[in-house]
Design a protein around this motif. Structure first.
Motif, PDB file in Angstrom:
ATOM      1  N   ASN A 264     -30.544  63.012  97.300  1.00 49.06           N
ATOM      2  CA  ASN A 264     -31.900  62.515  97.597  1.00 49.06           C
ATOM      3  C   ASN A 264     -32.450  63.081  98.897  1.00 49.06           C
ATOM      4  OD1 ASN A 264     -31.842  60.917  95.332  1.00 49.06           O
ATOM      5  ND2 ASN A 264     -31.267  59.047  96.408  1.00 49.06           N
ATOM      6  N   SER A 265     -31.549  63.363  99.846  1.00 48.63           N
ATOM      7  CA  SER A 265     -32.002  63.776 101.183  1.00 48.63           C
ATOM      8  C   SER A 265     -32.133  65.290 101.327  1.00 48.63           C
ATOM      9  CB  SER A 265     -31.032  63.236 102.247  1.00 48.63           C
ATOM     10  OG  SER A 265     -29.702  63.644 101.980  1.00 48.63           O
TER      11      SER A 265
ATOM     12  N   HIS B 258     -33.698  51.602  99.953  1.00 51.35           N
ATOM     13  CA  HIS B 258     -32.369  51.311  99.419  1.00 51.35           C
ATOM     14  C   HIS B 258     -31.776  52.568  98.776  1.00 51.35           C
ATOM     15  CE1 HIS B 258     -33.086  47.076 100.161  1.00 51.35           C
ATOM     16  NE2 HIS B 258     -34.206  47.131  99.443  1.00 51.35           N
ATOM     17  N   ASN B 259     -30.459  52.617  98.693  1.00 50.42           N
ATOM     18  CA  ASN B 259     -29.845  53.755  98.019  1.00 50.42           C
ATOM     19  C   ASN B 259     -29.497  53.387  96.576  1.00 50.42           C
ATOM     20  OD1 ASN B 259     -27.217  52.503  97.973  1.00 50.42           O
ATOM     21  ND2 ASN B 259     -26.936  53.132 100.105  1.00 50.42           N
ATOM     22  N   LEU B 260     -29.087  54.375  95.799  1.00 49.65           N
ATOM     23  CA  LEU B 260     -28.805  54.159  94.379  1.00 49.65           C
ATOM     24  C   LEU B 260     -27.713  53.118  94.169  1.00 49.65           C
ATOM     25  CD1 LEU B 260     -28.818  57.802  92.942  1.00 49.65           C
ATOM     26  CD2 LEU B 260     -30.520  56.028  92.531  1.00 49.65           C
ATOM     27  N   ARG B 261     -26.718  53.116  95.048  1.00 50.03           N
ATOM     28  CA  ARG B 261     -25.558  52.239  94.866  1.00 50.03           C
ATOM     29  C   ARG B 261     -25.910  50.763  94.989  1.00 50.03           C
ATOM     30  NH1 ARG B 261     -22.591  55.439  99.383  1.00 50.03           N
ATOM     31  NH2 ARG B 261     -24.728  56.130  99.635  1.00 50.03           N
ATOM     32  N   GLU B 262     -27.093  50.453  95.590  1.00 54.82           N
ATOM     33  CA  GLU B 262     -27.511  49.060  95.764  1.00 54.82           C
ATOM     34  C   GLU B 262     -28.320  48.548  94.570  1.00 54.82           C
ATOM     35  OE1 GLU B 262     -29.633  49.562  99.371  1.00 54.82           O
ATOM     36  OE2 GLU B 262     -27.927  49.057 100.655  1.00 54.82           O
TER      37      GLU B 262
ATOM     38  N   ASP C  47     -26.721  60.370  94.725  1.00 57.68           N
ATOM     39  CA  ASP C  47     -27.466  59.637  95.747  1.00 57.68           C
ATOM     40  C   ASP C  47     -27.646  60.507  96.988  1.00 57.68           C
ATOM     41  OD1 ASP C  47     -28.823  57.489  96.792  1.00 57.68           O
ATOM     42  OD2 ASP C  47     -27.029  56.404  97.415  1.00 57.68           O
ATOM     43  N   GLY C  48     -26.587  61.235  97.351  1.00 57.65           N
ATOM     44  CA  GLY C  48     -26.653  62.094  98.526  1.00 57.65           C
ATOM     45  C   GLY C  48     -27.659  63.218  98.391  1.00 57.65           C
TER      46      GLY C  48
ATOM     47  N   GLN D  53     -22.470  58.334  94.232  1.00 57.78           N
ATOM     48  CA  GLN D  53     -22.591  58.719  95.635  1.00 57.78           C
ATOM     49  C   GLN D  53     -23.071  60.167  95.765  1.00 57.78           C
ATOM     50  OE1 GLN D  53     -18.936  57.937  97.763  1.00 57.78           O
ATOM     51  NE2 GLN D  53     -18.695  55.929  96.840  1.00 57.78           N
TER      52      GLN D  53
ATOM     53  N   LEU E  23     -35.825  52.858  95.978  1.00 57.74           N
ATOM     54  CA  LEU E  23     -35.714  54.010  96.883  1.00 57.74           C
ATOM     55  C   LEU E  23     -36.867  54.047  97.878  1.00 57.74           C
ATOM     56  CD1 LEU E  23     -34.568  56.795  94.383  1.00 57.74           C
ATOM     57  CD2 LEU E  23     -33.204  55.785  96.202  1.00 57.74           C
TER      58      LEU E  23
END
Length: 351
Positions: free
Chosen positions: A204-205, A251-255, A201-202, A198, A247
């Protein structure tokens, strides 16, 4: 002139403090030394028992020297329940009263431009990899920046070449503050395997409000959370390609199936290299976010900064000046600090 053969302690220090776990493991295996499920320190200790040729020492020296010249940015937050708490004032008292250990040299804080950021320099004596000898006694130096975040909350950012530099200055403040003062670090130990994903992944923005957008993830490093081994495992190109494709589709990394499988198997995410593109100017920023050192503390390094020039566009790597380099790394670290606090305090689905 022939170099003096280093002591066992010098070899051990170079292998444990100045090189990566993957280098130490590879170095040992190339010389027929296989130690299963061993920590970096344990493998290094076994290497010191070998008779190393001059070329072996040179290989260690070059690796250690290369590791020592890359600047990274890390930091921590200091808060207190005290009224009118000021880290700047605490540092000034430390400096004026010489309240620090022998071998350390501090300078007076300097205001950065017209901002409320104050820059200091910390010097200390320590063995480092030399250009000629494996280790040489040398004065190490790094800059740090103090600024107020909010009432009674301050941050200290460190621009250095060694992960252990954060520990140096953090201890300086710890020894000169009372129990009402709290130190907060972006520490991998505070994240579960799921939350480590998470967190990255966060990131990324990053820069979305400043016209930066993620173009691709160029590298991911993971390690078994339950393992005592410090070595990172790089995600294979095929899996990385699938992650980037997902991505792009939003989609996010967790998916991602690979990520989900890695988390289920207990892998912690330790490092990620991102490439961001600027939406208004032809620029690319490649930046590495990594948990490094003992304990694993978060630090940010610029891998590459490029501009697209001419027609047709040609990618040209640019060397950032120190001011801009610190600006980008500081911006990313502060963004990461916000993401870390959100993720750390969120509810986890892990059992």
């Amino acid at each position: 002139m022939k170099n003096k053969y280093p002591t066992k302690y010098e070899i051990y220090q170079a292998l444990t403090e100045m090189t990566s776990a993957s280098f130490v493991k590879s170095f040992a295996q190339k010389r027929g030394l296989f130690v299963m499920n061993a920590k970096q320190t344990e493998i290094a200790n076994e290497i010191t028992k070998l008779f190393l040729e001059e070329s072996d020492i040179e290989e260690i020296r070059l690796e250690a020297y290369q590791q020592s010249i890359t600047h990274s940015l890390s930091g921590f937050v200091i808060s207190s329940t005290e009224t009118d708490f000021s880290v700047k004032d605490i540092y000034n008292r430390i400096f004026e009263n010489s309240s620090f250990k022998e071998g350390i040299t501090l300078n007076a804080l300097q205001r950065v431009g017209e901002s409320e950021v104050f820059k200091g320099t910390y010097k200390y004596n320590k063995n480092r990899p030399g250009r000629i000898q494996l280790l040489q006694g040398e004065e190490n130096e790094f800059d740090f920046f103090i600024s107020e975040v909010s009432d009674n909350v301050w941050k200290v950012e460190i621009d250095s070449t060694k992960s252990t530099d954060l520990k140096e200055i953090k201890e300086l403040f710890e020894l000169n503050t009372n129990r009402d003062v709290h130190f907060s670090v972006i520490d991998a130990r505070l994240l579960t395997t799921e939350k480590s994903v998470q967190f990255f992944d966060g990131l990324n923005s990053f820069g979305e409000n400043e016209n930066w957008k993620l173009k691709q993830i160029k590298h991911i490093a993971i390690k078994k959370a339950s393992s005592g081994d410090d070595e990172n495992i790089s995600v294979k190109d095929g899996d990385l390609e699938g992650i980037n494709h997902a991505l792009i589709e939003g989609h996010n990394l967790r998916e991602n199936n690979f990520i989900t499988s890695a988390v289920t198997q207990g892998f912690q995410f330790n490092a990620m290299t991102y490439e961001f593109e600027n939406l208004k100017e032809p620029k690319l920023l490649e930046i590495k976010a990594e948990f490094k050192g003992r304990p694993k503390v978060f630090e940010v390094t610029i891998v590459k900064f490029s501009e697209i020039v001419g027609s047709p566009g040609v990618l040209k790597e640019i060397t950032l000046n120190p001011k801009n380099s610190i600006m980008y790394r500081s911006s990313f670290w502060n963004f990461a600090r916000e993401i870390f606090d959100k993720v750390k305090n969120s509810k986890s689905s892990e059992k």
